[in-house]
Motif scaffolding. Structure first.
Motif, PDB file in Angstrom:
ATOM      1  N   LYS A 161      40.665  47.417  32.416  1.00  0.00           N
ATOM      2  CA  LYS A 161      40.405  46.490  33.523  1.00  0.00           C
ATOM      3  C   LYS A 161      41.593  45.547  33.660  1.00  0.00           C
ATOM      4  O   LYS A 161      41.852  44.735  32.758  1.00  0.00           O
ATOM      5  CB  LYS A 161      39.167  45.655  33.209  1.00  0.00           C
ATOM      6  N   THR A 185      41.959  50.129  36.207  1.00  0.00           N
ATOM      7  CA  THR A 185      41.052  49.687  37.275  1.00  0.00           C
ATOM      8  C   THR A 185      41.512  48.288  37.666  1.00  0.00           C
ATOM      9  O   THR A 185      41.460  47.371  36.849  1.00  0.00           O
ATOM     10  CB  THR A 185      39.605  49.643  36.765  1.00  0.00           C
ATOM     11  N   VAL A 186      41.979  48.132  38.894  1.00  0.00           N
ATOM     12  CA  VAL A 186      42.742  46.929  39.241  1.00  0.00           C
ATOM     13  C   VAL A 186      42.004  46.060  40.248  1.00  0.00           C
ATOM     14  O   VAL A 186      41.536  46.552  41.271  1.00  0.00           O
ATOM     15  CB  VAL A 186      44.116  47.321  39.830  1.00  0.00           C
ATOM     16  N   THR A 187      41.941  44.769  39.935  1.00  0.00           N
ATOM     17  CA  THR A 187      41.410  43.791  40.884  1.00  0.00           C
ATOM     18  C   THR A 187      42.535  42.853  41.314  1.00  0.00           C
ATOM     19  O   THR A 187      43.274  42.346  40.470  1.00  0.00           O
ATOM     20  CB  THR A 187      40.268  42.977  40.251  1.00  0.00           C
ATOM     21  N   LEU A 199      36.114  36.417  36.783  1.00  0.00           N
ATOM     22  CA  LEU A 199      36.903  37.647  36.928  1.00  0.00           C
ATOM     23  C   LEU A 199      37.933  37.789  35.820  1.00  0.00           C
ATOM     24  O   LEU A 199      38.042  38.834  35.177  1.00  0.00           O
ATOM     25  CB  LEU A 199      37.675  37.604  38.248  1.00  0.00           C
ATOM     26  N   GLU A 202      37.042  38.882  32.357  1.00  0.00           N
ATOM     27  CA  GLU A 202      36.713  40.294  32.124  1.00  0.00           C
ATOM     28  C   GLU A 202      37.950  41.169  32.003  1.00  0.00           C
ATOM     29  O   GLU A 202      37.840  42.376  31.771  1.00  0.00           O
ATOM     30  CB  GLU A 202      35.848  40.815  33.278  1.00  0.00           C
TER      31      GLU A 202
ATOM     32  N   VAL B 186      39.624  42.280  45.901  1.00  0.00           N
ATOM     33  CA  VAL B 186      39.461  43.731  45.962  1.00  0.00           C
ATOM     34  C   VAL B 186      39.703  44.392  44.605  1.00  0.00           C
ATOM     35  O   VAL B 186      40.706  44.123  43.947  1.00  0.00           O
ATOM     36  CB  VAL B 186      40.433  44.334  46.998  1.00  0.00           C
ATOM     37  N   THR B 187      38.773  45.254  44.229  1.00  0.00           N
ATOM     38  CA  THR B 187      38.955  46.086  43.033  1.00  0.00           C
ATOM     39  C   THR B 187      39.063  47.543  43.456  1.00  0.00           C
ATOM     40  O   THR B 187      38.245  48.023  44.251  1.00  0.00           O
ATOM     41  CB  THR B 187      37.767  45.918  42.072  1.00  0.00           C
ATOM     42  N   ILE B 188      40.081  48.210  42.942  1.00  0.00           N
ATOM     43  CA  ILE B 188      40.263  49.641  43.197  1.00  0.00           C
ATOM     44  C   ILE B 188      39.792  50.401  41.964  1.00  0.00           C
ATOM     45  O   ILE B 188      40.374  50.283  40.882  1.00  0.00           O
ATOM     46  CB  ILE B 188      41.736  49.971  43.489  1.00  0.00           C
TER      47      ILE B 188
END
Lengths: 287, 287
Positions: A161, A185-187, A199, A202, B186-188
């Motif tokens: 993450k 997994t990118v935010t 956010l 995590e 936004v999360t990818i």
């Protein structure tokens, strides 16, 4: 145990490799050429440009610093960029940001020939990064340098993450693309993000590029996280500090970059490496 | 109360606006031209191409379908694209994906002139989208159509948590960029993402483009979420279904797109609208 990611050491190692490539090019009669264009006299920018110039010269790169008056028009600036686009002694062009308000940054970025785009900000280069087709494509130097930290310290990204705080063209957006390409997994978080701390708490990988001194505190960070600090801020005592409160966060993170001697030195090293890459790519296409 | 986002109605409304623009162009003696290139005879692709052609003709667009044999080489295909790049009767070029394995999709995408790029897949167009400079820039039709849903149904994105599942060039990546530009956080997510359900359960806006029938169940969705289903899958009975288990999820979501009559019709409408936009932009530059 916290590992401090040593930007100065990694930059020195990176430069050693770049010097070998410069020597290889010299053996073929090729000298990489870098021009850094500075508009106006912003103090911080002048310092950055001086550092880039010094490093380039030391490494055997043909380094040109072009100082332009604050009053230059956009059209004049673009004409000058076009002349460097056509100049065979110049392989890499960098326009130091920020630009004065009367000049449109996007127009300037897109005026640089993509194959001489030292910063990787041209939309076609950014687009190639997004679709993960980066052969012979320059990539923004700060995120490219951050990827080198992950590699050098064997930090795995696959399935992790990652949270990128900041959505600039210079750091946040290309950083997010590189992390997606590396299967994280990118935010992407930014000024409109709500409950940011929830956010960031995590995040296995946390990259912070907001430009606010000590914006991220220990409470915002997950135990054992990898914390990358892109900030170059001044605290109340005018001391250079990062966006992350290093003294607090270092006890919680597994890996952390300090400021100074973290991301900064690697950014300059990547600029040198990219200048050499652009030179090699152009020599391959011409020869 | 759940609102079913009506793709057929929104597409009809969008087409009405596009027809007005086509009439305006016709008054100036200009007919928008779209070529759709289809390599091989994949059944689903043939159906999509037929639908696009039918809609274009009905709206007064000069529509060309170019069928090419499965055995065509990449070089031959690129030559044909170049001929359409130079053809003044053609304003928009679309190469139906997927292509046969011996043809490199990226080479083909980059062969299309950016100003005739009906799908917005050329890296320079994608790059402009990333930096949010989309004046006179085509954008991938599926995510562009999804943005129309948000607008038509007054769904606010600013500060919302958006999760995009899937990272294709066609949907996931441009969708993420559009959502970032609209100030969502936004999360990818993608095939390497761990604990996906935990992520999707936090999404205010959930866009699913994975190509697996009924991949998302009610348990994966937050109460009151906006759920956008890009899937066009076949279930065990060969019935057309989405990536989202509509019957389950519709009771939990505040807004949801059905399959069919959801995202699909809007994608074709956006292709028509984009063909007209490309025509207008080129006429402005020429006239």
């Amino acid at each position: 145990m916290t590992t401090i990611l040593d930007g100065k050491a990694l930059a020195a190692k990176t430069d050693e490799n770049t010097k070998i490539e410069i020597q290889d090019l010299a053996d073929r009669g090729i000298i990489p050429g870098l021009v850094v264009i500075l508009v106006g006299h912003d103090e911080a920018s002048q310092l950055y440009v001086r550092n880039k110039d010094k490093r380039a010269r030391k490494m055997g790169i043909h380094s040109v610093v072009r100082n332009l008056p604050e009053t230059i028009t956009e059209e004049e600036l673009i004409q000058i960029i076009h002349s460097y686009n056509a100049d065979p002694t110049i392989n890499a062009i960098l326009v130091q940001l920020p630009l004065p308000a009367h000049i449109n940054e996007f127009h300037v970025t897109t005026a640089i020939a993509p194959q001489k785009d030292a910063d990787g900000f041209h939309p076609v280069n950014l687009g190639k990064l997004i679709v993960n087709r980066t052969e012979q494509t320059p990539i923004a130097c700060t995120p490219a340098g951050i990827m080198k930290f992950f590699k050098a310290y064997h930090i795995s990204l696959d399935g992790k993450k990652a949270v990128v705080v900041g959505r600039s063209t210079i750091v946040g957006k290309p950083m997010a693309a590189l992390l997606v390409n590396a299967n994280a997994t990118v935010t992407i978080a930014h000024s409109h993000t709500k409950k940011l701390s929830e956010l960031t708490q995590e995040a296995d990988i946390l990259v912070v590029a907001v430009g606010v001194a000590h914006f991220i505190k220990a409470v915002d960070v997950k135990n054992g996280a990898v914390v990358i600090d892109v900030g170059m801020d001044r605290d109340a005592q005018h001391k250079l500090v990062g966006d992350v409160d290093f003294d607090e966060v270092k006890n919680k993170a597994a890996y952390i970059t300090p400021v100074p001697r973290g991301v900064g030195p690697m950014t300059i090293s990547m600029l040198m490496a990219q200048t050499v890459s652009l030179t090699k790519w152009s020599s391959e296409q011409n020869g």
